[in-house]
Design an enzyme around this catalytic site. Structure first.
Site, PDB file in Angstrom:
ATOM      1  N   ASP A 178       0.840  -1.217   0.033  1.00  0.00           N
ATOM      2  CA  ASP A 178       0.027   0.071  -0.008  1.00  0.00           C
ATOM      3  C   ASP A 178       0.870   1.269   0.005  1.00  0.00           C
ATOM      4  O   ASP A 178       2.057   1.204  -0.458  1.00  0.00           O
ATOM      5  CB  ASP A 178      -0.916   0.032   1.216  1.00  0.00           C
ATOM      6  CG  ASP A 178      -0.291  -0.245   2.539  1.00  0.00           C
ATOM      7  OD1 ASP A 178       0.764   0.197   2.750  1.00  0.00           O
ATOM      8  OD2 ASP A 178      -0.791  -1.060   3.268  1.00  0.00           O
ATOM      9  N   SER A 179       0.404   2.264   0.583  1.00  0.00           N
ATOM     10  CA  SER A 179       1.214   3.473   0.583  1.00  0.00           C
ATOM     11  C   SER A 179       2.640   3.316   1.260  1.00  0.00           C
ATOM     12  O   SER A 179       3.453   4.188   0.858  1.00  0.00           O
ATOM     13  CB  SER A 179       0.344   4.538   1.217  1.00  0.00           C
ATOM     14  OG  SER A 179       0.077   4.443   2.565  1.00  0.00           O
ATOM     15  N   ILE A 180       2.571   2.647   2.369  1.00  0.00           N
ATOM     16  CA  ILE A 180       3.836   2.494   2.863  1.00  0.00           C
ATOM     17  C   ILE A 180       4.912   1.801   2.070  1.00  0.00           C
ATOM     18  O   ILE A 180       6.183   2.198   2.182  1.00  0.00           O
ATOM     19  CB  ILE A 180       3.806   1.733   4.148  1.00  0.00           C
ATOM     20  CG1 ILE A 180       2.862   2.218   5.259  1.00  0.00           C
ATOM     21  CG2 ILE A 180       5.072   1.515   5.092  1.00  0.00           C
ATOM     22  CD1 ILE A 180       2.441   1.413   6.359  1.00  0.00           C
TER      23      ILE A 180
END
Length: 249
Positions: free
Chosen positions: A21-23
């Site tokens: 995801d965004s991480i």
């Protein structure tokens, strides 16, 4: 090489595939954990390319739908290593847009692993458990108490389940949740309460590097051969034959 002592190859450069995801998406920022890997594998030893396929806001349900497309689109050799890093969004409170029930999260992680293994028979997979959340800080960023839609208790359940899935599918697991909480000032590893600060990125990169070294020593930056001969081995008399084995000279 005869002078440098560096082993090299003319084969296509090895790839590492980062899926999350965004991480993961933000891991390619200048201080990101993916940038740390790229510094070692690409900039320093040019032994592997780091392919970032992070998608901000995604959960495992959505990830499963795009993964076959990503596999089809990926050029070059199959990845030697793939990381799977989901759970921060799946662990949203029940009823939230991104929430995925715990048992489905379990099933989706298993399906992501099996999809990768079916496409890339030799890939080495590392699961990464979601990190702890500083809910107070994340809520403040999102507009106030409860607006971040995440609690530490909920995230802990998903981190625990990620570790259980890893054991079941026989993949190493980097437990970011537990590793961060071992540090007294763990909240400093989070930039906004959810995503990593510079120290958080450094910590995860170190944890991943350690896991790779312990599991597959041949896949460390120096364990893999360099891509193409290094310049120290090139002389006026040998450069053609070293750089292009098809050359007669």
């Amino acid at each position: 090489g005869q002078i440098s002592g560096v082993t090299y190859t003319h084969a296509q450069r090895t790839q590492f595939f980062l899926f999350g995801d965004s991480i993961t998406q933000y891991a390619s920022k200048s201080v990101g954990w993916g940038a740390h890997l790229a510094d070692a594998y690409t900039a320093t030893f040019r032994s592997a390319d780091i392919v970032n396929r992070g998608f901000a806001g995604y959960n495992t349900r959505w990830a499963l739908l795009v993964l076959p497309q990503l596999i089809a689109q990926l050029g070059g050799p199959p990845p030697a290593v793939a990381t799977i890093f989901f759970g921060a969004n799946d662990a949203c409170r029940e009823g939230a847009r991104q929430h995925i029930p715990l048992d489905e999260y379990d099933e989706n992680l298993c399906k992501i692993v099996s999809t990768m293994r079916e496409a890339w028979s030799d890939v080495k997979i590392i699961l990464i458990a979601p990190p702890p959340i500083d809910a107070e800080k994340w809520d403040a960023k999102r507009g106030g108490p409860g607006m971040g839609e995440r609690t530490q208790d909920q995230v802990q359940q998903y981190a625990k389940r990620c570790k259980e899935v890893a054991a079941r599918v026989r993949c190493p697991c980097v437990d970011a949740y537990s590793a961060f909480l071992e540090d007294k000032e763990w909240k400093e590893h989070l930039d906004d309460g959810l995503h990593f600060s510079a120290s958080g990125n450094s910590k995860l990169a170190a944890l991943l590097s350690k896991a790779i070294e312990e599991e597959w020593a041949g896949l460390t930056p120096t364990g893999l051969p360099a891509h193409m001969p290094v310049n120290a081995d090139l002389t006026p008399g040998n450069y053609k034959s070293l750089l292009d084995p098809r050359s007669d000279a």
